[in-house]
Design a protein around this motif. Structure first.
Motif, short mmCIF file in Angstrom:
data_model
loop_
_atom_site.label_atom_id
_atom_site.label_comp_id
_atom_site.label_asym_id
_atom_site.label_seq_id
_atom_site.Cartn_x
_atom_site.Cartn_y
_atom_site.Cartn_z
N PRO A 96 -5.93 31.90 22.87
CA PRO A 96 -4.96 31.84 21.77
C PRO A 96 -3.51 31.84 22.26
O PRO A 96 -2.63 31.31 21.57
N LEU A 97 -3.26 32.43 23.40
CA LEU A 97 -1.89 32.44 23.95
C LEU A 97 -1.54 31.14 24.65
O LEU A 97 -0.40 30.94 25.09
N GLU A 98 -2.53 30.25 24.79
CA GLU A 98 -2.35 28.88 25.28
C GLU A 98 -1.67 28.79 26.63
O GLU A 98 -0.73 28.01 26.83
N ARG A 99 -2.14 29.58 27.56
CA ARG A 99 -1.69 29.47 28.95
C ARG A 99 -2.71 30.14 29.85
O ARG A 99 -3.57 30.89 29.38
N LEU A 100 -2.63 29.85 31.12
CA LEU A 100 -3.41 30.59 32.09
C LEU A 100 -2.78 31.96 32.29
O LEU A 100 -1.57 32.15 32.11
N GLY A 101 -3.60 32.92 32.67
CA GLY A 101 -3.05 34.19 33.08
C GLY A 101 -2.35 34.05 34.42
O GLY A 101 -2.53 33.06 35.15
N THR A 102 -1.55 35.02 34.76
CA THR A 102 -0.89 35.07 36.06
C THR A 102 -1.40 36.28 36.82
O THR A 102 -1.90 37.24 36.21
N PRO A 103 -1.31 36.28 38.14
CA PRO A 103 -1.69 37.48 38.89
C PRO A 103 -0.95 38.72 38.41
O PRO A 103 -1.51 39.82 38.39
N GLU A 104 0.30 38.54 37.99
CA GLU A 104 1.08 39.68 37.52
C GLU A 104 0.52 40.24 36.21
O GLU A 104 0.56 41.45 35.97
N ASP A 105 -0.01 39.37 35.34
CA ASP A 105 -0.68 39.84 34.13
C ASP A 105 -1.82 40.78 34.48
O ASP A 105 -1.99 41.85 33.87
N ILE A 106 -2.62 40.38 35.43
CA ILE A 106 -3.79 41.17 35.82
C ILE A 106 -3.35 42.46 36.50
O ILE A 106 -3.93 43.53 36.28
N ALA A 107 -2.30 42.38 37.30
CA ALA A 107 -1.80 43.57 37.99
C ALA A 107 -1.33 44.63 37.00
O ALA A 107 -1.47 45.83 37.26
N GLU A 108 -0.78 44.21 35.87
CA GLU A 108 -0.36 45.18 34.85
C GLU A 108 -1.55 45.95 34.29
O GLU A 108 -1.46 47.14 34.02
N SER A 109 -2.67 45.26 34.10
CA SER A 109 -3.88 45.95 33.61
C SER A 109 -4.36 46.97 34.63
O SER A 109 -4.75 48.09 34.27
N VAL A 110 -4.33 46.60 35.90
CA VAL A 110 -4.74 47.53 36.95
C VAL A 110 -3.80 48.72 37.01
O VAL A 110 -4.24 49.87 37.13
N ALA A 111 -2.51 48.45 36.91
CA ALA A 111 -1.52 49.54 36.98
C ALA A 111 -1.73 50.54 35.85
O ALA A 111 -1.58 51.75 36.04
N PHE A 112 -2.09 50.03 34.67
CA PHE A 112 -2.38 50.93 33.54
C PHE A 112 -3.58 51.82 33.86
O PHE A 112 -3.52 53.04 33.69
N LEU A 113 -4.66 51.23 34.33
CA LEU A 113 -5.87 52.01 34.62
C LEU A 113 -5.65 52.98 35.77
O LEU A 113 -6.25 54.06 35.79
N ALA A 114 -4.82 52.62 36.72
CA ALA A 114 -4.59 53.47 37.89
C ALA A 114 -3.52 54.52 37.65
O ALA A 114 -3.40 55.48 38.43
N GLY A 115 -2.74 54.37 36.58
CA GLY A 115 -1.62 55.26 36.33
C GLY A 115 -1.93 56.34 35.31
O GLY A 115 -3.06 56.45 34.80
N PRO A 116 -0.95 57.15 34.98
CA PRO A 116 -1.17 58.28 34.06
C PRO A 116 -1.57 57.85 32.66
O PRO A 116 -2.27 58.57 31.96
N GLY A 117 -1.16 56.65 32.23
CA GLY A 117 -1.50 56.20 30.89
C GLY A 117 -2.96 55.83 30.72
O GLY A 117 -3.45 55.73 29.58
N GLY A 118 -3.67 55.62 31.83
CA GLY A 118 -5.05 55.21 31.75
C GLY A 118 -6.07 56.30 32.02
O GLY A 118 -7.26 56.02 32.18
N ARG A 119 -5.64 57.54 32.02
CA ARG A 119 -6.54 58.63 32.41
C ARG A 119 -7.67 58.87 31.41
O ARG A 119 -8.68 59.47 31.77
N TRP A 120 -7.52 58.42 30.17
CA TRP A 120 -8.57 58.63 29.18
C TRP A 120 -9.44 57.39 29.01
O TRP A 120 -10.28 57.32 28.13
N ASN A 145 -7.69 38.54 29.45
CA ASN A 145 -7.93 37.09 29.42
C ASN A 145 -7.15 36.36 28.32
O ASN A 145 -7.45 35.22 28.02
N GLY A 146 -6.19 37.02 27.71
CA GLY A 146 -5.38 36.36 26.69
C GLY A 146 -6.12 36.02 25.40
O GLY A 146 -5.65 35.23 24.60
N GLY A 147 -7.32 36.62 25.23
CA GLY A 147 -8.08 36.39 24.01
C GLY A 147 -9.09 35.28 24.09
O GLY A 147 -9.62 34.83 23.07
#
Length: 252
Positions: free
Chosen positions: A215-239, A248-250
């Motif tokens: 739906p977002l009509e583009r490929l993802g970027t490595p930086e998009d994926i890195a943000e997801s990892v950073a969330f899971l690895a950081g304090p915001g992802g502890r739960w 995957n942009g939907g």
């Protein structure tokens, strides 16, 4: 660099990025370093690319080191984890982005190609996950990598998707096996992402169709994926624990 993420004793958190010389892996390494983590950038056969990632991190004020190893060989990976612990004092985050993708209709794929993917994608994930389970400190995180293709049933991807289905199963079970350890275990499943692994061998027409599928009509970027990892690895992802995060942009 952003505010330092620290352990209970005040030292910087330490991340090991397996496949850190690749497209997504290098973006993950840079992003975790920007969160203040010391980063070990693993590589198998691309030492020059890994050193470039390290140079970029250190130039931005971060701390990083490049370390080699065959992801499917326990002795090599044990040596890598030993080196990280000796240099930085411990391991808090393990991200395994290493993987290979060989595409063919199931009826036409050679067993040699299937075994190559199984060795890296499944055996490699098992080896790294086992070491992470043994070495991660309290408050730590393991992030393995799957693919959104496991939900798309795309022809030509059967063998690759099968290896990633195995990754998801072992990762989600490991999350339950680590009860009481204060360690989160999750999977990131990217959709079409503009990396050499994804783009190799695809026509411009095919790439355009895949880009327009979300739906977002583009490929993802490595930086998009890195943000997801950073969330899971950081304090915001502890739960968030024992989950597959579809980045995957939907598309699915």
């Amino acid at each position: 660099m952003s505010t330092m993420q620290r352990t209970e004793d005040g030292s910087a958190r330490v991340a090991v990025v397996i496949g850190g010389s690749g497209g997504i892996g290098s973006a993950v390494a840079r992003r975790l370093a920007a969160q203040g983590m010391a980063v070990a950038v693993h590589y198998a056969g691309r030492a020059e690319q890994a050193e470039k990632v390290v140079d970029g991190i250190t130039a931005a004020g971060g701390t990083a080191v490049a370390l080699p190893g065959d992801v499917a060989e326990p002795d090599r990976m044990t040596a890598l984890f030993d080196a990280v612990e000796q240099r930085f004092g411990g391991v808090d985050v393990v991200v395994n982005t290493a993987g290979i993708m060989l595409l063919s209709p199931l009826a036409e794929m050679s067993l040699d190609d299937f075994d190559r993917m199984h060795r890296v994608n499944v055996r490699g994930t098992f080896v790294v996950s086992q070491l992470a389970a043994r070495r991660l400190r309290a408050g730590g995180a393991l992030v393995n990598f799957s693919t959104s293709v496991t939900r798309l049933q795309t022809p030509g991807y059967a063998a690759y998707a099968a290896t990633k289905g195995a990754v998801e199963s072992m990762t989600l079970i490991l999350a339950r096996e680590l009860r009481g350890r204060d360690v989160t275990v999750n999977v990131v499943a990217p959709g079409p992402t503009a990396t050499p692994l994804f783009l190799d061998g695809k026509s411009e027409e095919l790439i355009g169709r895949l880009a327009s599928a979300a739906p977002l009509e583009r490929l993802g970027t490595p930086e998009d994926i890195a943000e997801s990892v950073a969330f899971l690895a950081g304090p915001g992802g502890r739960w968030v624990n024992g989950q597959v995060l579809y980045a995957n942009g939907g598309i699915a």
